[in-house]
Design a protein around this motif. Sequence first.
Motif, PDB file in Angstrom:
ATOM      1  N   GLU A 248       0.874  -1.170   0.000  1.00 15.76           N
ATOM      2  CA  GLU A 248       0.000   0.000   0.000  1.00 15.76           C
ATOM      3  C   GLU A 248       0.910   1.218   0.000  1.00 15.76           C
ATOM      4  OE1 GLU A 248      -2.029   0.324   3.848  1.00 15.76           O
ATOM      5  OE2 GLU A 248      -0.541  -1.089   4.636  1.00 15.76           O
TER       6      GLU A 248
ATOM      7  N   TYR B 236      -0.729  -6.124  15.369  1.00 12.67           N
ATOM      8  CA  TYR B 236      -1.548  -4.917  15.304  1.00 12.67           C
ATOM      9  C   TYR B 236      -1.901  -4.412  16.696  1.00 12.67           C
ATOM     10  CZ  TYR B 236      -2.170  -4.805  10.244  1.00 12.67           C
ATOM     11  OH  TYR B 236      -1.952  -4.688   8.895  1.00 12.67           O
TER      12      TYR B 236
ATOM     13  N   ARG C 128      -9.342  -6.124  16.192  1.00 16.71           N
ATOM     14  CA  ARG C 128      -9.702  -5.748  14.822  1.00 16.71           C
ATOM     15  C   ARG C 128      -8.466  -5.276  14.071  1.00 16.71           C
ATOM     16  NH1 ARG C 128     -15.249  -4.563  13.931  1.00 16.71           N
ATOM     17  NH2 ARG C 128     -16.509  -4.584  15.835  1.00 16.71           N
TER      18      ARG C 128
ATOM     19  N   THR D  34      -7.000  -4.543   9.662  1.00 19.38           N
ATOM     20  CA  THR D  34      -7.245  -4.577   8.224  1.00 19.38           C
ATOM     21  C   THR D  34      -6.030  -5.162   7.533  1.00 19.38           C
ATOM     22  OG1 THR D  34      -8.697  -2.642   8.315  1.00 19.38           O
ATOM     23  CG2 THR D  34      -7.752  -3.207   6.172  1.00 19.38           C
TER      24      THR D  34
ATOM     25  N   SER E 207      -3.570  -5.600   4.684  1.00 19.48           N
ATOM     26  CA  SER E 207      -3.146  -4.817   3.523  1.00 19.48           C
ATOM     27  C   SER E 207      -2.793  -5.704   2.339  1.00 19.48           C
ATOM     28  CB  SER E 207      -1.936  -3.955   3.890  1.00 19.48           C
ATOM     29  OG  SER E 207      -0.876  -4.759   4.387  1.00 19.48           O
TER      30      SER E 207
ATOM     31  N   GLN F 182     -15.096  -8.881   6.703  1.00 22.80           N
ATOM     32  CA  GLN F 182     -15.747  -8.019   5.718  1.00 22.80           C
ATOM     33  C   GLN F 182     -14.664  -7.489   4.791  1.00 22.80           C
ATOM     34  OE1 GLN F 182     -17.949  -5.017   7.860  1.00 22.80           O
ATOM     35  NE2 GLN F 182     -19.639  -6.406   8.305  1.00 22.80           N
TER      36      GLN F 182
ATOM     37  N   ARG G   2     -11.288  -7.019   3.545  1.00 25.88           N
ATOM     38  CA  ARG G   2      -9.990  -7.198   4.199  1.00 25.88           C
ATOM     39  C   ARG G   2     -10.029  -6.831   5.678  1.00 25.88           C
ATOM     40  NH1 ARG G   2      -5.155  -5.495  -0.035  1.00 25.88           N
ATOM     41  NH2 ARG G   2      -5.942  -6.661  -1.834  1.00 25.88           N
ATOM     42  N   ASP G   3     -11.187  -6.420   6.164  1.00 29.00           N
ATOM     43  CA  ASP G   3     -11.337  -6.107   7.585  1.00 29.00           C
ATOM     44  C   ASP G   3     -11.631  -7.388   8.357  1.00 29.00           C
ATOM     45  OD1 ASP G   3     -10.970  -3.396   7.113  1.00 29.00           O
ATOM     46  OD2 ASP G   3     -13.107  -3.065   6.759  1.00 29.00           O
TER      47      ASP G   3
ATOM     48  N   ARG H  12     -12.022  -9.242  12.284  1.00 25.06           N
ATOM     49  CA  ARG H  12     -12.153  -9.163  13.736  1.00 25.06           C
ATOM     50  C   ARG H  12     -12.067 -10.575  14.294  1.00 25.06           C
ATOM     51  NH1 ARG H  12     -17.410  -7.316  17.380  1.00 25.06           N
ATOM     52  NH2 ARG H  12     -16.364  -7.447  19.414  1.00 25.06           N
TER      53      ARG H  12
END
Length: 254
Positions: A117, A181, A190, A192, A194, A227, A229-230, A232
């Motif tokens: 990214e 994270y 949670r 995301t 990349s 959801q 690339r998200d 939890r």
Amino acid sequence: MKKANEGADVIALSQKRVNCHGCDAGELCLPNGLKEDDLLALEHVVRRRRSLAKGQTLYRMGDPLLSLYAVRRGSVKTNLLTQDGRVQVTAFYLPGELIGVDAIDEGRFPCDAVALEETELCEIPWADLNHLAGRTPALNQQLVRLMSREIVRDEELLMMLGHLGAEARLAACLLNFNARYKRLGALEDRFTLSMSRQDLGDYLGLALETVSRFFTRLHDEGLLEVQGRDVRVLDASRLRAMVSQPNGRRGLRA
């Protein structure tokens, strides 16, 4: 052979000095634990690299080790081609993590490094860092710690590919991301991702379809909420149980 800072698809480095005091990733990076004078000395040798676009190359396999790179923002993957022509992703790097340590022994990078990214990194010239570490015990200790982290990362990859079942590989990978994270301040398990599902497959030694199917299965079984690339993590204990079993299926309903 082109050097790491040459070529059309490798961006130029800014010569602007950085301020490690104000870096959000400083607690995870080289400045961690340094006294004020040592930190100022480190800032003198560190340079900032700005706006590495998604998909842009940081260095290529075989390039000489001129600098290490600390991720300030964004993320980077390293990968190589295996003898049978497959892409093997060897690592994913997040903010506060040091890229290029695996080149110290041979003096050349053993793989390609590509931004996942838009990414900002600090360039740390290796000769200057090595000289400074030789007269700064705290920095030398921190550098050794980061090198040890790289060794552990390699061992974890070998363990996943050689001993874990397919679902357990994905579970172990997601638990690893969750922990990393959290060190960056993520809340409520949670994060995301990349990287793409294909990148994850190339890292875990799995086909894209297999990775997608296992994400769906873990979501349906209530271990994850996914959801796009998200992600939890809903049931870390069951994910850990999967990793502890050779067949990688413990904790899932039949």
